[in-house]
Design an enzyme around this catalytic site. Structure first.
Site, PDB file in Angstrom:
ATOM      1  N   GLY A  82       3.023  -1.022   4.271  1.00 53.59           N
ATOM      2  CA  GLY A  82       3.033   0.400   3.951  1.00 53.59           C
ATOM      3  C   GLY A  82       4.443   0.871   3.642  1.00 53.59           C
ATOM      4  O   GLY A  82       4.969   0.669   2.544  1.00 53.59           O
ATOM      5  N   GLY A  83       5.094   1.467   4.646  1.00 54.73           N
ATOM      6  CA  GLY A  83       6.409   2.086   4.445  1.00 54.73           C
ATOM      7  C   GLY A  83       7.423   1.198   3.741  1.00 54.73           C
ATOM      8  O   GLY A  83       8.143   1.656   2.840  1.00 54.73           O
ATOM      9  N   ASN A 111       0.876  -1.173   0.000  1.00 52.89           N
ATOM     10  CA  ASN A 111       0.000   0.000   0.000  1.00 52.89           C
ATOM     11  C   ASN A 111       0.913   1.223   0.000  1.00 52.89           C
ATOM     12  O   ASN A 111       1.498   1.556   1.026  1.00 52.89           O
ATOM     13  CB  ASN A 111      -0.891  -0.032   1.250  1.00 52.89           C
ATOM     14  CG  ASN A 111      -1.729   1.217   1.396  1.00 52.89           C
ATOM     15  OD1 ASN A 111      -1.772   2.058   0.493  1.00 52.89           O
ATOM     16  ND2 ASN A 111      -2.406   1.341   2.533  1.00 52.89           N
ATOM     17  N   TRP A 112       1.001   1.846  -1.161  1.00 50.78           N
ATOM     18  CA  TRP A 112       1.935   2.971  -1.288  1.00 50.78           C
ATOM     19  C   TRP A 112       1.382   4.230  -0.606  1.00 50.78           C
ATOM     20  O   TRP A 112       2.097   5.218  -0.476  1.00 50.78           O
ATOM     21  CB  TRP A 112       2.229   3.263  -2.767  1.00 50.78           C
ATOM     22  CG  TRP A 112       2.971   2.165  -3.485  1.00 50.78           C
ATOM     23  CD1 TRP A 112       3.302   0.924  -3.005  1.00 50.78           C
ATOM     24  CD2 TRP A 112       3.482   2.208  -4.825  1.00 50.78           C
ATOM     25  NE1 TRP A 112       3.977   0.191  -3.954  1.00 50.78           N
ATOM     26  CE2 TRP A 112       4.100   0.959  -5.095  1.00 50.78           C
ATOM     27  CE3 TRP A 112       3.467   3.172  -5.846  1.00 50.78           C
ATOM     28  CZ2 TRP A 112       4.708   0.659  -6.325  1.00 50.78           C
ATOM     29  CZ3 TRP A 112       4.067   2.883  -7.074  1.00 50.78           C
ATOM     30  CH2 TRP A 112       4.684   1.636  -7.305  1.00 50.78           C
ATOM     31  N   LYS A 113       0.120   4.187  -0.203  1.00 50.88           N
ATOM     32  CA  LYS A 113      -0.528   5.361   0.413  1.00 50.88           C
ATOM     33  C   LYS A 113      -0.320   6.591  -0.478  1.00 50.88           C
ATOM     34  O   LYS A 113      -0.295   6.445  -1.695  1.00 50.88           O
ATOM     35  CB  LYS A 113      -0.024   5.554   1.848  1.00 50.88           C
ATOM     36  CG  LYS A 113      -0.165   4.263   2.672  1.00 50.88           C
ATOM     37  CD  LYS A 113       0.034   4.446   4.135  1.00 50.88           C
ATOM     38  CE  LYS A 113      -0.143   3.105   4.852  1.00 50.88           C
ATOM     39  NZ  LYS A 113      -0.055   3.197   6.293  1.00 50.88           N
ATOM     40  N   GLU A 130      -5.053  -5.010  10.534  1.00 50.07           N
ATOM     41  CA  GLU A 130      -4.048  -3.980  10.774  1.00 50.07           C
ATOM     42  C   GLU A 130      -4.347  -3.267  12.085  1.00 50.07           C
ATOM     43  O   GLU A 130      -5.180  -2.358  12.120  1.00 50.07           O
ATOM     44  CB  GLU A 130      -4.058  -2.954   9.629  1.00 50.07           C
ATOM     45  CG  GLU A 130      -3.747  -3.543   8.273  1.00 50.07           C
ATOM     46  CD  GLU A 130      -3.200  -2.493   7.305  1.00 50.07           C
ATOM     47  OE1 GLU A 130      -2.177  -2.788   6.684  1.00 50.07           O
ATOM     48  OE2 GLU A 130      -3.767  -1.392   7.196  1.00 50.07           O
ATOM     49  N   SER A 168       3.773  -2.114  10.297  1.00 47.39           N
ATOM     50  CA  SER A 168       5.224  -2.161  10.479  1.00 47.39           C
ATOM     51  C   SER A 168       5.850  -3.502  10.092  1.00 47.39           C
ATOM     52  O   SER A 168       6.762  -3.987  10.763  1.00 47.39           O
ATOM     53  CB  SER A 168       5.589  -1.773  11.921  1.00 47.39           C
ATOM     54  OG  SER A 168       5.183  -0.431  12.190  1.00 47.39           O
ATOM     55  N   HIS A 176      -9.377   0.941   4.972  1.00 47.09           N
ATOM     56  CA  HIS A 176      -8.086   1.160   5.627  1.00 47.09           C
ATOM     57  C   HIS A 176      -8.267   2.099   6.826  1.00 47.09           C
ATOM     58  O   HIS A 176      -9.091   3.011   6.790  1.00 47.09           O
ATOM     59  CB  HIS A 176      -7.070   1.742   4.636  1.00 47.09           C
ATOM     60  CG  HIS A 176      -5.687   1.735   5.192  1.00 47.09           C
ATOM     61  ND1 HIS A 176      -5.225   2.737   6.013  1.00 47.09           N
ATOM     62  CD2 HIS A 176      -4.698   0.827   5.095  1.00 47.09           C
ATOM     63  CE1 HIS A 176      -3.986   2.434   6.382  1.00 47.09           C
ATOM     64  NE2 HIS A 176      -3.647   1.284   5.843  1.00 47.09           N
ATOM     65  N   GLU A 208      -6.650   4.538   7.851  1.00 36.56           N
ATOM     66  CA  GLU A 208      -6.513   5.981   7.578  1.00 36.56           C
ATOM     67  C   GLU A 208      -7.783   6.538   6.962  1.00 36.56           C
ATOM     68  O   GLU A 208      -8.126   7.700   7.187  1.00 36.56           O
ATOM     69  CB  GLU A 208      -5.276   6.220   6.685  1.00 36.56           C
ATOM     70  CG  GLU A 208      -3.994   6.074   7.499  1.00 36.56           C
ATOM     71  CD  GLU A 208      -2.837   5.415   6.772  1.00 36.56           C
ATOM     72  OE1 GLU A 208      -2.811   5.432   5.531  1.00 36.56           O
ATOM     73  OE2 GLU A 208      -1.959   4.855   7.474  1.00 36.56           O
ATOM     74  N   GLY A 232       2.728   2.352  10.838  1.00 30.98           N
ATOM     75  CA  GLY A 232       3.659   3.468  10.681  1.00 30.98           C
ATOM     76  C   GLY A 232       4.357   3.866  11.969  1.00 30.98           C
ATOM     77  O   GLY A 232       4.984   4.914  12.049  1.00 30.98           O
TER      78      GLY A 232
HETATM   79  P1  13P Z   1       3.231   0.443   7.704  1.00 27.97           P
HETATM   80  O1  13P Z   1       3.762  -0.816   7.080  1.00 27.97           O
HETATM   81  O2  13P Z   1       3.937   1.681   7.209  1.00 27.97           O
HETATM   82  O3  13P Z   1       3.137   0.342   9.186  1.00 27.97           O
HETATM   83  O4  13P Z   1       1.720   0.611   7.165  1.00 27.97           O
HETATM   84  C1  13P Z   1       0.851  -0.457   7.270  1.00 27.97           C
HETATM   85  C2  13P Z   1      -0.364  -0.146   6.492  1.00 27.97           C
HETATM   86  O5  13P Z   1      -1.154   0.691   6.880  1.00 27.97           O
HETATM   87  C3  13P Z   1      -0.581  -0.868   5.233  1.00 27.97           C
HETATM   88  O6  13P Z   1      -1.856  -0.651   4.741  1.00 27.97           O
END
Ligand code: 13P
Length: 257
Positions: A235-236, A9-11, A168, A214, A96, A98, A174
């Site tokens: 994510g990251g 997920n590149w957000k 999640e 993470s 998600h 967010e 994050g």
């Molecule tokens: P991180 O891997 O940056 O913690 O993000 C997880 C995430 O929200 C994937 O959708």
């Protein structure tokens, strides 16, 4: 035996050039490997087509991070399911944290989007997860039940094969705080139990449940090795080939475990 899925997920990250370069790098990374797991990248809307072209016929799928539930029409700023299918998306991430906690999406809206995607054959990565305060109050399972019930309301058993659940925990997103492999497995087992009670054993056994929060190259193998963890939503660490490549490899190694 469930096929693992490793999803990035590149957000709201990358630009056109870096997004294309990342996709090309990932295509190169998987080239020549036996892709016995699903590999998915979810870039921002403006880069979907370029990323789709960049992954080419590598076997990597492309998904969006959101969609709207209405048919195309007068909905300024929204993106329809048909449009995502039109440009070759196979999946959409819905619910998600967010979008729930920053953009205010409710289970009701997430459910409408889920049903709209499923009705057209677009795969759904449905995200659920508790806040830190929920966990500390011992409400994790209740929150997961509520989000599963809300997100999957009126979803027929026959459509479950187009859904992947992503657990999640919000406090692990994050933050560098990962759920321990045991904590992740416990939550996944609970979600699988919910599916058994509300659908049936075979639906629960077939459902892929990804862990997100993470995930990094140094913890992926242990998380993915848990009996109820069928992949990762990253994510990251999905933003560089150096980090996402080894996570993909960990998924390939654990697929069908
Ligand atoms: P991180 O891997 O940056 O913690 O993000 C997880 C995430 O929200 C994937 O959708």
């Amino acid at each position: 035996m469930r096929r693992q899925m490793i999803a990035g997920n590149w957000k709201m990250n990358t630009n056109l050039e870096s997004g294309k370069a990342l996709a090309e790098g990932l295509a190169k990374h998987v080239s020549g490997k036996d892709l016995n797991a699903d590999v998915l990248v979810c870039p921002p809307f403006p880069y979907l087509q370029a990323v789709k072209a960049a992954v080419g016929n590598s076997g990597i799928s492309v998904g969006a991070q959101n969609c709207y539930f209405e048919e195309p029409g007068a909905f300024t700023g929204e993106v329809a399911v048909d449009m995502l299918l039109d440009i070759g998306c196979d999946w959409v991430i819905l619910g998600h944290s967010e979008r729930r906690h920053v953009l205010g999406e409710t289970d009701e809206v997430i459910n409408k989007k889920t049903k709209a995607a499923l009705a057209k054959g677009l795969g759904v990565v449905l995200c659920v997860g508790e806040l830190l305060e929920d966990r500390e109050a011992g409400k994790t399972n209740a929150v997961l039940d509520e989000q599963m019930k809300g997100g999957l309301a009126d979803v027929a058993a026959g459509d479950l094969s187009k859904i992947v659940i992503a657990y999640e925990p919000v406090w692990a997103i994050g933050t560098g705080k990962t759920a321990t492999p045991e904590m992740a497995d416990e939550a996944h087992a609970h979600i699988r139990g919910w599916l058994t009670s509300n659908y049936d054993q075979s639906a629960a056994d077939a459902m892929r449940i990804l862990y997100g929060g993470s995930v990094k190259p140094n913890n992926a193998a242990e998380l993915l090795g848990q009996p109820n963890v069928d992949g990762a939503l990253v994510g990251g660490a999905s933003l560089t080939v150096d980090n996402f490549g080894p996570i993909i490899d960990a998924g390939l190694a654990q697929s069908g475990k």
